[in-house]
Motif scaffolding. Structure first.
Motif, PDB file in Angstrom:
ATOM      1  N   VAL A  33       0.793  -1.256   0.018  1.00 31.61           N
ATOM      2  CA  VAL A  33      -0.030   0.002   0.023  1.00 31.61           C
ATOM      3  C   VAL A  33       0.974   1.340  -0.088  1.00 31.61           C
ATOM      4  CG1 VAL A  33      -1.895   1.307   1.043  1.00 31.61           C
ATOM      5  CG2 VAL A  33      -1.709  -1.368   1.390  1.00 31.61           C
ATOM      6  N   PRO A  34       0.614   2.129  -1.075  1.00 33.60           N
ATOM      7  CA  PRO A  34       1.532   3.193  -1.068  1.00 33.60           C
ATOM      8  C   PRO A  34       1.246   4.617  -0.219  1.00 33.60           C
ATOM      9  CG  PRO A  34       0.109   3.325  -2.947  1.00 33.60           C
ATOM     10  CD  PRO A  34      -0.224   2.088  -2.034  1.00 33.60           C
ATOM     11  N   ILE A  35       1.392   4.187   1.040  1.00 30.64           N
ATOM     12  CA  ILE A  35       0.933   5.053   2.117  1.00 30.64           C
ATOM     13  C   ILE A  35       1.418   6.427   1.925  1.00 30.64           C
ATOM     14  CG2 ILE A  35       0.662   5.274   4.781  1.00 30.64           C
ATOM     15  CD1 ILE A  35       0.607   2.525   5.318  1.00 30.64           C
ATOM     16  N   ASP A  36       2.893   6.432   1.954  1.00 29.02           N
ATOM     17  CA  ASP A  36       3.389   7.688   1.943  1.00 29.02           C
ATOM     18  C   ASP A  36       3.053   8.672   0.682  1.00 29.02           C
ATOM     19  OD1 ASP A  36       4.696   7.256   4.368  1.00 29.02           O
ATOM     20  OD2 ASP A  36       6.754   6.584   3.398  1.00 29.02           O
ATOM     21  N   LEU A  37       2.844   7.871  -0.261  1.00 29.32           N
ATOM     22  CA  LEU A  37       2.582   8.628  -1.540  1.00 29.32           C
ATOM     23  C   LEU A  37       0.928   9.279  -1.402  1.00 29.32           C
ATOM     24  CD1 LEU A  37       3.017   9.407  -4.591  1.00 29.32           C
ATOM     25  CD2 LEU A  37       2.025   6.997  -5.208  1.00 29.32           C
ATOM     26  N   LEU A  38       0.392   8.373  -0.651  1.00 29.36           N
ATOM     27  CA  LEU A  38      -1.175   8.666  -0.546  1.00 29.36           C
ATOM     28  C   LEU A  38      -1.430   9.840   0.181  1.00 29.36           C
ATOM     29  CD1 LEU A  38      -2.769   5.395  -0.582  1.00 29.36           C
ATOM     30  CD2 LEU A  38      -3.162   6.812  -2.186  1.00 29.36           C
ATOM     31  N   LEU A  39      -0.357  10.041   1.312  1.00 23.28           N
ATOM     32  CA  LEU A  39      -0.294  11.305   1.986  1.00 23.28           C
ATOM     33  C   LEU A  39       0.541  12.368   1.680  1.00 23.28           C
ATOM     34  CD1 LEU A  39      -0.621   9.112   5.393  1.00 23.28           C
ATOM     35  CD2 LEU A  39      -2.627  10.723   4.118  1.00 23.28           C
ATOM     36  N   ASP A  40       1.168  12.171   0.620  1.00 25.98           N
ATOM     37  CA  ASP A  40       2.282  13.010  -0.061  1.00 25.98           C
ATOM     38  C   ASP A  40       1.680  14.542  -0.246  1.00 25.98           C
ATOM     39  OD1 ASP A  40       5.115  13.651  -0.787  1.00 25.98           O
ATOM     40  OD2 ASP A  40       4.004  14.203  -2.482  1.00 25.98           O
ATOM     41  N   GLU A  41       2.035  15.531   0.241  1.00 27.56           N
ATOM     42  CA  GLU A  41       1.499  16.973  -0.150  1.00 27.56           C
ATOM     43  C   GLU A  41       1.594  17.264  -1.711  1.00 27.56           C
ATOM     44  OE1 GLU A  41       2.059  20.073   2.925  1.00 27.56           O
ATOM     45  OE2 GLU A  41       1.852  18.769   4.473  1.00 27.56           O
ATOM     46  N   ALA A  42       2.566  16.819  -2.395  1.00 23.29           N
ATOM     47  CA  ALA A  42       2.718  17.507  -3.457  1.00 23.29           C
ATOM     48  C   ALA A  42       1.521  16.524  -4.354  1.00 23.29           C
ATOM     49  CB  ALA A  42       3.916  17.129  -4.183  1.00 23.29           C
ATOM     50  N   TYR A  43       1.383  15.416  -4.080  1.00 20.19           N
ATOM     51  CA  TYR A  43       0.332  14.183  -4.776  1.00 20.19           C
ATOM     52  C   TYR A  43      -1.119  14.889  -4.529  1.00 20.19           C
ATOM     53  CZ  TYR A  43      -2.654  10.299  -5.300  1.00 20.19           C
ATOM     54  OH  TYR A  43      -3.671   9.557  -5.737  1.00 20.19           O
TER      55      TYR A  43
END
Ligand code: DON
Length: 591
Positions: free
Chosen positions: A356-366
């Motif tokens: 699960v791409p947790i960090d990506l999903l919560l990334d501000e830029a994303y």
């Protein structure tokens, strides 16, 4: 003191801003004010429900007055918030059997007085014999009811393992003290509320179909409020657990009963599935929102990631400028929800099985990129996948949340479930408890909605030993690094957005915690592409017209979520708020 405790029993949202040791005059004014409050008591005839309570010693808020009082009593006897959470869950397994359980699973977020926060996963697991196509016919179509009703619908229960894992790490009183109140309630019985009697009558046919007539939840004449429900078999199982620990559930007689029950239907849970079950400690999801630190549940729940994404998407929008449930606020919240639930469907699942791409999903830029097609004037369109209607009107869902704070700064936020009301409706003969129908939380077929209308794919496909994706969102919030709020709710897919709204109601719209919990809610989950809103709230004809002209579709429902919340006011006062929508109850710890 006597008058004050009487007053506390008459719920009134004003209480939380009043100092605990009120002057006599204040008390009189408060009395006059409170007696004129709108009556919210749901089942006052049977139990003296408290919707708002305060204490500086601790608080337990749960779905049933008997369970909340059991938990508060444990803290009064020197137990921690963890001890109280364990005792309350066990009591709920007896007095709130539609959702409280030992045949299901749950999640807990826990904060110690020193500020350390952890998360416990005791979600059910797919049995070893489970496989991706187990609910499909030879043409690849879903076989109706197979994942929701009967023996094949159950995952391997995790609750007892979770209670012991909690106790090993944070318990202070002996487990035998925590389980004894539940044993007594099962052995001697407890009075049914009006809601509970009604629900049992409605379910009689399916209960008899799956369990026969010789079982304590069925009787010849209709149940009525005040009837005593006695559960001797459950009392015996709880005694097994009391004397043998987790082995009293996962091995020996109780395990035998579960496997016999499985074999009497089309179930697949084996002794090995039971004896190999373990709860898992997880790192909670942590995001910040202005001065607040929000801690919530990590996968296999989608709750923490989704709540984190929602708060990060909404923080820059400064919702307070638009006002509570203004068209502008609703539109912004809905557009954030649409995107977050689309992410949930694609990317969330059990992180032990799927990356699960947790960090990506919560990334501000994303997230900035995710919302950059937002239009202030018109609704975006959800993808054109055909999603079925919510089953909400037909099936009653049941999960239950409890929020606990003790006087030492420890806090427990626990959401536990057997999924639907009374789970699979299969009651384990001999052992005396209902089994979950949590397998329906997997994606049985990619793109086909489950009973919450939720869609999933590869990340949440069925695999042996895997945990099904959840929406449960037990949450603890700090303000300026101090314990501030504990909250959560049942409600399937609406759990995440209900928790979000209570938080926003306090921090953006200036409500006190009881107002924030009671306020009518709305919900959007990408597919089906509609805003569900609670009747008799702020969605009047004019507002609906404006939202429709922007491209939103709307649907009124009776109620969304049943939030149990606790908030710290003025740094010391602990205020409990039980949802007025049902028989929930806030129990203040007293000396
Ligand atoms: O884990 C989940 O998301 C669901 N099984 C929760 C079910 C639920 O909340 C039903 N209650 N109202």
């Amino acid at each position: 003191m006597c008058i004050l405790s009487l007053l506390i029993r008459i719920r009134c949202s004003m209480f939380q801003i009043m100092p605990y040791k009120s002057t006599f005059l204040t008390t009189i004014i408060l009395f006059i004010f409170c007696t004129s409050c709108k009556k919210e008591l749901v089942d006052q005839a049977i139990y003296d429900l408290v919707k708002t309570a305060e204490s500086d010693l601790g608080m337990v808020v749960s779905a049933h007055p008997l369970a909340s009082e059991v938990g508060a009593d444990i803290i009064a006897k020197g137990g921690t918030a963890a001890d109280a959470a364990i005792a309350t869950q066990l009591a709920l397994a007896v007095v709130y059997p539609r959702a409280g359980n030992i045949g299901g699973g749950g999640f807990m977020v826990y904060r110690e007085g020193n500020g350390a926060v952890t998360a416990l996963d005791y979600r059910e697991k797919a049995p070893a014999a489970a496989h991706k196509d187990m609910y499909l016919d030879e043409d690849g179509n879903i076989i109706k009811d197979l994942s929701t009703k009967g023996h094949l619908a159950s995952g391997v229960p995790g609750t007892v393992a979770g209670l012991y894992a909690t106790h090993d790490k944070y318990g202070r009183l002996g487990f035998n003290k925590l389980i004894e109140p539940a044993i007594q309630l099962a052995e001697n019985g407890f009075k049914l509320t009006k809601n509970e009697a009604k629900r049992l009558n409605e379910l009689k046919e399916v209960f008899v179909e799956l369990n026969g007539e010789d079982f304590p939840f069925v009787k010849a004449s209709p149940w009525k409020a005040g009837d005593l429900l006695i559960q001797k078999a459950l009392a015996n199982t709880l005694r097994q657990i009391k004397t043998k620990g987790p082995n009293g559930f996962y091995w020996g007689q109780t395990a035998d009963y579960v496997v016999e029950e499985m074999q009497s239907g089309n179930g697949i849970i084996t002794k090995e599935d039971l004896s190999s079950y373990e709860a898992s400690w997880r790192t909670p999801i942590h995001v910040t929102y202005r001065d607040y630190d929000i801690y919530s549940m990590s996968p296999p729940s989608s709750g923490g990631v989704a709540l984190g994404q929602l708060t990060k998407l909404l923080e820059p929008m400064e919702l307070s400028q638009y006002g509570f449930q203004s068209v502008e606020s609703i539109h912004r919240i809905v557009e954030a929800e649409r995107r977050v639930y689309a992410d949930r469907a694609e990317h969330l699942g059990d992180s032990d099985f799927y990356d699960v791409p947790i960090d990506l999903l919560l990334d501000e830029a994303y997230l900035e990129e995710r919302i950059n097609d937002f239009s202030a004037d018109s609704a975006s369109s959800s993808a054109s996948i055909v999603a079925g209607d919510f089953a909400m009107a037909k099936e009653s869902f049941e999960t239950t949340h409890l929020s606990v704070m003790d006087g030492e700064g420890n806090a427990a936020s626990v959401t536990t479930t057997i999924n639907a009301s009374y789970g699979s409706k299969v009651w384990v003969k001999g052992a005396g408890f209902f089994l979950n129908n949590e397998m329906d939380d997997f994606s049985s077929k990619p793109g086909t909605p489950n009973m919450f209308g939720l869609i999933g794919a590869e990340a949440n496909k069925i695999e042996a030993g895997k945990r099904m994706l959840s929406s449960m969102t037990p949450t603890i919030i700090e303000k300026n690094n101090q314990l501030f709020m504990v909250l959560g709710t049942p409600g399937g897919s609406t759990i995440i957005t209900s928790v979000l709204q209570v938080f926003l109601n306090v921090v953006e719209y200036g409500m006190n915690i009881s107002e924030a919990v009671a306020a009518k809610r709305f919900h959007h989950q990408w597919l089906p592409d509609q805003i569900m809103y609670e009747k008799e709230g702020n969605f009047d004809a004019d507002k609906i017209k404006i939202l429709e002209s922007m491209g939103h579709k709307l649907r009124a429902v009776d109620h969304i979520g049943t939030v149990e919340a606790i908030m710290v006011v003025n740094d010391t006062m602990i205020v409990g708020a039980a949802d007025p929508r049902r028989d929930d109850h806030a129990a203040a710890v007293r000396e």
